[in-house]
Design an enzyme around this catalytic site. Structure first.
Site, short mmCIF file in Angstrom:
data_model
loop_
_atom_site.label_atom_id
_atom_site.label_comp_id
_atom_site.label_asym_id
_atom_site.label_seq_id
_atom_site.Cartn_x
_atom_site.Cartn_y
_atom_site.Cartn_z
N LYS A 124 2.71 -31.72 -13.57
CA LYS A 124 1.86 -30.65 -13.90
C LYS A 124 2.88 -29.37 -14.30
O LYS A 124 3.89 -29.20 -13.78
CB LYS A 124 0.82 -30.43 -12.84
CG LYS A 124 -0.40 -29.51 -13.37
CD LYS A 124 -1.31 -30.54 -14.21
CE LYS A 124 -2.64 -29.95 -14.46
NZ LYS A 124 -3.54 -31.02 -14.52
N1 GLU Z 1 -5.14 -31.86 -17.64
C1 GLU Z 1 -5.86 -32.96 -17.71
C2 GLU Z 1 -6.11 -33.43 -16.01
O1 GLU Z 1 -5.85 -32.56 -15.01
C3 GLU Z 1 -5.55 -33.97 -18.46
C4 GLU Z 1 -4.05 -34.61 -18.00
C5 GLU Z 1 -3.27 -35.58 -18.98
O2 GLU Z 1 -4.11 -36.01 -19.87
O3 GLU Z 1 -2.21 -35.84 -18.98
O4 GLU Z 1 -6.31 -34.49 -15.67
#
Ligand code: GLU
Length: 438
Positions: A124
């Site tokens: 992240k």
């Molecule tokens: N930001 C989204 C989540 O927290 C999507 C993550 C992604 O598609 O890689 O799941």
């Protein structure tokens, strides 16, 4: 057996979370992790590895503003684990972004992919900033400069960002374009899958935009089936009317359920007779928030939390359901569209009050599942029809739901802990099989 027997289980001898006053989501993740690891007697070596993040990148980078001034921003990318596949997870632009929040979010991504059974690890990132304060051209330069600074920290087979809070397809297109520009000409076309959640024309997948909300609604439907609960005539409330909240609200409407209250940073609104989610989404696009929506009265944050409804979909930020707020909720189900909306004290209260919970790492996994489909399509130069994407998403997320339900029954625990057990069992197995280098 119905969900009730699975969720209303005996009280396990639970460790007590610290008081809600300290708000560090990474501590919450550790708490959740330790609880599940104790319960399943997770192998101690695997526990050590998964108990910490792998790589953490912090970058302070300068960007020229429209008026010629220079501002320095702080950006993060945390990679928690890649035993099951490349690091995967979104990038958020928000003033509250900090290293512990990004660590927590990266760790949740590892669990999420493991539960969904997709070949990704967890990562992240984000930039600490309020994007509403910048022009479009400033946002573009901030995004491109951050991508450049990240360099090989990301990569189509190594770490794949996606949208998260306050980021979208446009931002992903800028990241792709910048990343490709940094590559030798001959490699560029093979780099499309360095980000997911792209606009369709830039290599995105049909159905990715709505995927998180769609997954939430598929699971609410499964829950309703298990509970023999009729969605027709049911009521729901939504917190956060961004991508996840607005899609979930809109996709639940065709089942005959009624949105009775909504809340975001601009305020809270309610109408017992119903708010039309499609009209509300249009209003939010035009005005930047739910406040001022015609056909609804403004209410306070507390009144929003107390609203009587069948289903509450938190789809905003962390720490919304706590020791203080969980006692106020007047619902049967909390379906977590957001990451980390409930802290361990909130969890305890929901459990004691016999309010069902679809935990974030299961409930909002539709986004990363369809990101996986986008990634596959890019790698194979394919483009799938919407129906195919939806159908594959449905199968995967409902399978994951069934695994979590089964585990909750087996261990007689709450659904969040059960979801952790599913994830940790998969990771424990892969470490047992692969071992550790050298
Ligand atoms: N930001 C989204 C989540 O927290 C999507 C993550 C992604 O598609 O890689 O799941």
């Amino acid at each position: 057996m119905s969900v009730s027997t699975a969720t209303r289980q005996r009280r396990v001898a639970e460790p007590k979370p610290a008081a809600s006053a300290r708000r560090n989501v990474y501590e919450d993740v550790r708490f959740q992790f330790n609880k599940a690891a104790d319960l399943m007697k997770l192998d101690p070596s695997t526990r050590k590895i998964l108990g910490t993040t792998m790589n953490e990148v912090v970058i302070h980078f300068p960007v020229k503003m429209d008026d010629g001034r220079i501002e320095v921003f702080t950006g993060y990318r945390v990679q928690h684990n890649n035993a099951l596949g490349p690091f995967k997870g979104g990038l958020r632009f928000h003033p509250a972004v900090n290293i512990d929040e990004v660590r927590a979010l990266a760790t949740w991504m590892t669990w999420k992919s493991a539960i969904a059974g997709i070949p990704f690890g967890g990562g992240k990132g984000g930039i600490q900033m309020d994007p509403s304060k910048y022009s479009v051209s400033e946002l573009e330069r901030i995004t491109r400069r951050f991508t450049f600074a990240l360099g090989n920290t990301i990569g189509p087979e190594y770490d794949i960002p996606a949208p998260d809070v306050n980021t979208n397809g446009q931002i992903m297109a800028w990241i792709l374009d910048t990343y490709q520009s940094m590559m030798p000409a001959n490699d560029r076309q093979r780099m499309l899958h360095v980000v997911t959640g792209k606009p369709i024309e830039a290599g995105g997948s049909l159905g990715r935009d709505k995927a998180t909300g769609q997954g939430v609604v598929y699971l609410i439907r499964e829950w309703a089936k298990d509970r023999k609960f009729e969605l027709k005539g049911a009521s729901y409330t939504v917190q956060g009317f961004g991508n996840v909240g607005s899609w979930a609200a809109r996709l639940l409407k065709p089942f005959g359920s009624t949105l009775v209250a909504a809340e975001d940073v601009t305020g809270a609104i309610a109408n017992e007779a119903g708010l039309d989610p499609d009209d509300l989404a249009k209003h939010v696009r035009a005005k930047g928030g739910v406040a001022g929506f015609a056909g609804a009265k403004p209410i306070t944050h507390l009144a929003f939390l107390r609203t009587k409804a069948d289903i509450f979909i938190p789809a905003a930020l962390e720490n919304q359901i706590t020791a203080e707020t969980a006692p106020l909720l007047n619902v049967r189900l909390v379906a977590e569209g957001a990451n980390g909306p409930t802290d361990p004290n909130g969890d305890r209260t929901l459990f004691e009050r016999k309010i069902d919970l679809l935990p974030d790492i299961l409930c909002n996994s539709g986004g990363v599942i369809v990101s996986y489909f986008e990634w596959l399509q890019n790698k194979r130069s394919e483009s799938w029809e919407l129906q195919e994407v939806d159908c594959k998403l449905y199968r995967r997320i409902v399978d994951a739901y069934a695994r979590v339900r089964e585990t909750a029954r087996q261990y007689k625990v709450d659904w969040r802990t059960a979801a952790y057990v599913v994830a940790l069992a998969r990771l424990e197995k892969v470490y047992r099989e692969r071992g550790i280098f050298p």
